[in-house]
Enzyme design. Structure first.
Site, PDB file in Angstrom:
ATOM      1  CE1 TYR A  71     -19.048  13.454  62.918  1.00  0.00           C
ATOM      2  CE2 TYR A  71     -16.686  13.282  62.496  1.00  0.00           C
ATOM      3  CZ  TYR A  71     -17.743  13.835  63.215  1.00  0.00           C
ATOM      4  OH  TYR A  71     -17.506  14.756  64.187  1.00  0.00           O
ATOM      5  CG  PHE A 123     -20.110  42.469  55.671  1.00  0.00           C
ATOM      6  CD1 PHE A 123     -21.062  43.271  55.067  1.00  0.00           C
ATOM      7  CD2 PHE A 123     -20.537  41.410  56.473  1.00  0.00           C
ATOM      8  CE1 PHE A 123     -22.412  43.015  55.251  1.00  0.00           C
ATOM      9  CE2 PHE A 123     -21.887  41.151  56.649  1.00  0.00           C
ATOM     10  CZ  PHE A 123     -22.827  41.959  56.033  1.00  0.00           C
ATOM     11  CG  ASP A 124     -22.430  44.101  59.448  1.00  0.00           C
ATOM     12  OD1 ASP A 124     -22.187  43.037  58.860  1.00  0.00           O
ATOM     13  OD2 ASP A 124     -23.581  44.555  59.571  1.00  0.00           O
ATOM     14  CG  ASP A 213     -15.149  39.301  52.743  1.00  0.00           C
ATOM     15  OD1 ASP A 213     -15.762  38.443  52.085  1.00  0.00           O
ATOM     16  OD2 ASP A 213     -15.678  39.984  53.640  1.00  0.00           O
ATOM     17  CB  ALA A 215     -18.797  37.308  49.832  1.00  0.00           C
ATOM     18  CE  LYS A 256     -23.112  37.690  51.286  1.00  0.00           C
ATOM     19  NZ  LYS A 256     -23.014  37.140  52.635  1.00  0.00           N
ATOM     20  CG  HIS A 448     -28.948  46.720  61.692  1.00  0.00           C
ATOM     21  ND1 HIS A 448     -27.788  46.725  62.437  1.00  0.00           N
ATOM     22  CD2 HIS A 448     -28.825  45.696  60.822  1.00  0.00           C
ATOM     23  CE1 HIS A 448     -27.005  45.738  62.011  1.00  0.00           C
ATOM     24  NE2 HIS A 448     -27.613  45.096  61.041  1.00  0.00           N
TER      25      HIS A 448
HETATM   26  N1  F0G Z   1     -18.330  39.420  53.834  1.00  0.00           N
HETATM   27  C1  F0G Z   1     -19.131  40.150  53.056  1.00  0.00           C
HETATM   28  C2  F0G Z   1     -18.523  41.080  52.055  1.00  0.00           C
HETATM   29  C3  F0G Z   1     -20.528  40.045  53.176  1.00  0.00           C
HETATM   30  O1  F0G Z   1     -21.313  40.795  52.391  1.00  0.00           O
HETATM   31  C4  F0G Z   1     -21.058  39.153  54.130  1.00  0.00           C
HETATM   32  C5  F0G Z   1     -22.503  39.010  54.284  1.00  0.00           C
HETATM   33  C6  F0G Z   1     -20.177  38.408  54.924  1.00  0.00           C
HETATM   34  C7  F0G Z   1     -18.808  38.562  54.738  1.00  0.00           C
HETATM   35  C8  F0G Z   1     -20.660  37.464  55.990  1.00  0.00           C
HETATM   36  O2  F0G Z   1     -21.126  36.304  55.428  1.00  0.00           O
HETATM   37  O3  F0G Z   1     -23.535  36.216  56.120  1.00  0.00           O
HETATM   38  O4  F0G Z   1     -22.330  34.195  55.235  1.00  0.00           O
HETATM   39  O5  F0G Z   1     -21.818  35.061  57.483  1.00  0.00           O
HETATM   40  N2  F0G Z   1     -23.339  39.797  53.791  1.00  0.00           N
HETATM   41  C9  F0G Z   1     -24.789  39.698  53.810  1.00  0.00           C
HETATM   42  C10 F0G Z   1     -25.400  40.921  53.169  1.00  0.00           C
HETATM   43  C11 F0G Z   1     -25.384  39.330  55.113  1.00  0.00           C
HETATM   44  O6  F0G Z   1     -26.635  41.074  53.218  1.00  0.00           O
HETATM   45  O7  F0G Z   1     -24.664  41.738  52.588  1.00  0.00           O
HETATM   46  P1  F0G Z   1     -22.275  35.404  56.107  1.00  0.00           P
END
Ligand code: F0G
Length: 456
Positions: A71, A123-124, A213, A215, A256, A448
């Site tokens: 833990y 990103f959204d 960010d 990823a 990613k 979507h």
């Molecule tokens: N930032 C970027 C640039 C992303 O592409 C994503 C996720 C996230 C943050 C959020 O990360 O999903 O681990 O919470 N992108 C995926 C896509 C879902 O299909 O492009 P997460």
């Protein structure tokens, strides 16, 4: 040699169930023409996302067995932390279950109501988490990003003039500037090192921290090596380290370039932010030495962060995206250029000019590609970013309708890619038969994922 070969051998296979066109027609109808509602088993080539869909290596699977599930103070945490520190130089490393949890923790602590957070393009989930903290998420992409067909490199850059203006106009209300590498919403396009360096100088002059960010940091670093003058002789690992050194911290979806199926982290040099972030982590994710992840997953992620910088892997990865784009361009098929890091984006308005923008051309194209060859992509256009304007009752206009075909890492082979190209070419020849769609039901937010459609 021209042939792209996968720099790995296959040790374990996962069967793909083949479907017929008639089966797929019935599946599409039952799913109300929304591919999120289709079972993965009914998909031949799944290009819905590159997130969490990577194949792990033998070394990663081996490290799962080494996971320390204590833990507190687990050995796996320290191995993970040291890997992230060596890569980023950030002292505080906070594991979360995925990227959006890292975003929520960072913005909950750093963003106050009324603050502005500029980004090359959010990103959204990043946007939603800035807004949930009461902030305004401002997208400042460079103007080159507007042209879908020019081959200019680094369309992922932030507009530095607009960024400077933003910093001056909102003095005292910008808690951080974010840069998304690569810029997913603008076609997986990279940000240049020159742009990151300039953003670093600008934010430093204004006393505002820069966050990444990150990823897809490895793909961005490789594209810098490939295309940025003066960078070709450097090791990608060295470029990646420089990128991180120009910022104060990062949020990462490890699904990613972490080469794992679940995981993420937030990391920072800021001692004052780290304490409240860890407190929030304990409240909603877990104790700081595991956060949102199991010990074994921290091991696999540490290994993945190292493997993803292997240049043979990155060369193959980026060459595959380029291969698909080049073949489509040679056929005159409208596709976003230049090829980016993780996906191929079809321009649905140009592909289906007879389908009105109000009839969701990218959604229609997604369904047609599934029907034709069992390929699943994701609509990035009016369904994802539009919605009904409450003032007029009409659909909001969006600048473009794209169909993203994201390539999972180390999963599909070149012959799978040849199949994808062949299906798209076949559909191109028959494109006039594709009809537009209308929405028959939709959720009030993030429609979507669950919207239902019918043929218009
Ligand atoms: N930032 C970027 C640039 C992303 O592409 C994503 C996720 C996230 C943050 C959020 O990360 O999903 O681990 O919470 N992108 C995926 C896509 C879902 O299909 O492009 P997460």
């Amino acid at each position: 040699m021209k042939t792209i070969i996968e720099p790995f051998r296959v040790k374990m296979v996962e069967p793909i169930r083949m479907t017929t066109r008639a089966e797929r027609a019935a599946i599409l109808e039952a799913a109300h023409y929304n591919l999120f509602m289709v079972r993965a088993e009914d998909v031949i080539i799944d290009l819905l996302t590159d997130s969490g869909t990577s194949a792990m290596s033998a070394a990663q699977w081996a490290r799962l067995m080494e996971g320390d599930e204590s833990y507190a103070g687990a050995r796996s945490y320290y191995r993970f932390r040291d890997t992230v520190r060596a890569l980023t130089g950030y002292h505080h490393v906070i594991p979360t279950h995925q990227g959006r949890a890292a975003e929520r923790i960072l913005f909950s602590v750093a963003v106050k109501p009324g603050d502005v957070v500029p980004n090359n393009t959010h990103f959204d989930t990043t946007r939603a988490n800035v807004e949930a903290a009461g902030g305004r998420a401002l997208d400042l992409p460079c103007s080159e990003a507007d042209d879908l067909t020019s081959d200019q490199h680094f369309k992922g850059n932030v507009d530095l003039v607009a960024l400077e203006r933003c910093l001056e106009e909102n003095r005292g209300h910008v808690p951080m500037v974010m840069l998304t590498v690569t810029n997913n919403s603008i076609g997986g396009q990279p940000v240049s090192l020159a742009n990151i360096r300039a953003a670093h100088e600008l934010t430093r002059a204004h006393g505002v921290p820069l966050y990444l960010d990150a990823a897809r940091f490895a793909e961005n670093a490789y594209l810098i090596k490939q295309h940025e003058p003066g960078q070709g002789d450097r090791e990608v690992r060295d470029i990646a380290r420089e990128i991180f050194s120009l910022a104060e911290g990062c949020t990462v979806s490890a699904k990613k370039d972490g080469l794992v199926n679940m995981g993420g982290f937030v990391a920072t040099t800021d001692d004052e932010l780290a304490t409240p972030m860890r407190n929030l982590l304990i409240l909603t994710e877990g104790f700081p030495t595991y956060g949102g992840m199991a010990g074994r997953d921290l091991e696999a992620l540490a290994q993945g962060l190292d493997e993803v910088l292997d240049e043979d892997y990155l060369r193959y990865r980026i060459a595959t995206v380029r291969y698909v784009v080049d073949r489509l361009v040679a056929r005159g098929i409208p596709v976003l250029r230049p090829p980016g890091g993780h996906a191929v984006y079809l321009d649905a308005r140009a592909f289906l000019p007879h389908v009105a923008p109000t009839q969701f051309p990218a959604q229609a194209l997604a369904c047609a590609l599934y029907l034709e060859g069992g390929i699943r992509g994701v609509e990035v256009g009016a369904v994802m970013f539009g919605g009904v304007d409450p003032a007029t009752g009409e659909e909001r206009e969006v600048p473009r309708d794209l169909l993203r075909l994201a390539l999972p890492r180390r999963v599909y082979t070149q012959s799978h890619m040849d199949y994808v190209v062949e299906v798209i070419e076949t559909l191109w020849a028959e494109r006039k038969r594709v009809s537009g769609l209308r929405i028959t039901w939709q959720a009030p937010t993030l429609r979507h994922f669950t919207a239902r459609f019918a043929v218009a």
